[in-house]
Enzyme design. Structure first.
Site, PDB file in Angstrom:
ATOM      1  N   SER A  68      -8.910  -8.862   4.098  1.00 50.86           N
ATOM      2  CA  SER A  68      -7.486  -8.713   3.833  1.00 50.86           C
ATOM      3  C   SER A  68      -7.207  -7.404   3.120  1.00 50.86           C
ATOM      4  O   SER A  68      -8.049  -6.902   2.365  1.00 50.86           O
ATOM      5  CB  SER A  68      -7.028  -9.898   2.970  1.00 50.86           C
ATOM      6  OG  SER A  68      -5.644  -9.856   2.775  1.00 50.86           O
ATOM      7  N   ASP A  69      -6.040  -6.847   3.377  1.00 50.88           N
ATOM      8  CA  ASP A  69      -5.650  -5.619   2.683  1.00 50.88           C
ATOM      9  C   ASP A  69      -4.132  -5.615   2.462  1.00 50.88           C
ATOM     10  O   ASP A  69      -3.382  -6.063   3.323  1.00 50.88           O
ATOM     11  CB  ASP A  69      -6.046  -4.385   3.500  1.00 50.88           C
ATOM     12  CG  ASP A  69      -5.894  -3.103   2.697  1.00 50.88           C
ATOM     13  OD1 ASP A  69      -6.694  -2.879   1.775  1.00 50.88           O
ATOM     14  OD2 ASP A  69      -4.940  -2.341   2.970  1.00 50.88           O
ATOM     15  N   THR A  70      -3.716  -5.098   1.309  1.00 54.72           N
ATOM     16  CA  THR A  70      -2.294  -5.102   0.938  1.00 54.72           C
ATOM     17  C   THR A  70      -1.843  -3.698   0.556  1.00 54.72           C
ATOM     18  O   THR A  70      -2.532  -3.019  -0.197  1.00 54.72           O
ATOM     19  CB  THR A  70      -2.056  -6.064  -0.250  1.00 54.72           C
ATOM     20  OG1 THR A  70      -2.474  -7.381   0.129  1.00 54.72           O
ATOM     21  CG2 THR A  70      -0.600  -6.105  -0.663  1.00 54.72           C
TER      22      THR A  70
END
Lengths: 185, 185
Positions: A68-70
């Site tokens: 995941s990446d934000t």
């Protein structure tokens, strides 16, 4: 049941992942987080989510690996983590009174099968006073966070309203992930 | 600095209150939560928030007392806490795939001075399968919660998106409360 690995060391993502009620372990490696400047925010978070998952999947071919990446996006510009206290103040001054977007990308890999998606949520900040910005930065909360704030902490008091999925802002769109993950389990 | 009292035994409200970084104590008494059926949801939550604060303010005339009340509203009807497992299932079937509103009222009392306000947030549920509803009810999370779900727990996986303040859904609009409380401190 297949082994599920969360490829992230973020305590926030670990906590959100536990809301799925699916047993999982943590296994993450640092990856180079640079990206092609031509990519859109949606492409960036999906690219980096997949990269984080792939490096773990290489040595865990049978497991379901979740990366995941934000990122925080203001006026089409990606805003990363602040580089200093001064930079955190600058970022918060920029976001004050305005609406920005938070994009989170998620990659689910299992051998040859994969699913990559993203969610984006609008966040509207209150008009922040200089005093308020300085109080917030003094909590030390902004320094390790994209966009220099954490909505689940003292940063909650900066946000007037959101439009979209709340957990995308914290770092993992749990509801959508649960639905996508079902096909893998 | 004046003494601040949160007139609520809810662990969720206590946790949210701590995000304000203002020292406070808990002191709450049970009140009769019945209300006039002619009142609107906004009037109900403000009326009950004030009632919860007033009973504590009576014996703490110098303190700043904060009361709060939350209701879930679907098609103009107030949905309370479920009365049984079966009722929780019925409520979740009703909310499935639809948008409802969560209203939270807050009363701040300090001697003759008072401020009462409310926030309302839209919550859109995913289309829930029967299996999903039964899984969720089996977690026991719905039973003590208005609208039979808690967005901060396993209930997070039921929600597609929200529009408004997230913390209003959890039970205390911390950002607005912080702004209003400033005038009292």
């Amino acid at each position: 049941m297949k082994k599920v690995i969360l490829a992230s060391t973020s305590p926030r993502r670990k906590e959100l992942m536990s809301l799925l009620n699916v047993p999982f372990v943590i296994d993450a490696k640092e990856v180079d987080e640079s990206f092609d400047a031509c990519l859109s925010p949606a492409e960036v978070v999906q690219f980096l989510a997949e990269k984080k998952a792939k490096i773990i999947a290489e040595t865990n071919p049978d497991a379901i690996v979740i990366g995941s990446d934000t990122v925080v996006v203001f006026k089409n510009e990606i805003i990363g983590k602040p580089t200093s206290t001064e930079n955190a103040i600058e970022i918060l001054e920029k976001l004050s009174g305005e609406t920005h977007q938070v994009y989170t990308g998620v990659a689910i890999l299992n051998g040859e099968v994969s699913e990559v998606f993203y969610e984006a949520t609008d966040v509207k900040f209150f008009d922040l006073t200089q005093e308020e910005i300085e109080w917030y930065v003094a909590t030390n909360e902004p320094l390790d966070k994209a966009g220099a704030y954490g909505i689940q902490g003292y940063g909650s008091t900066l946000v007037e309203k959101i439009n979209g999925d709340y957990f995308t802002i914290v770092g993992l769109p749990v509801a959508k992930l649960k639905r996508k993950l079902k096909d893998f389990l």
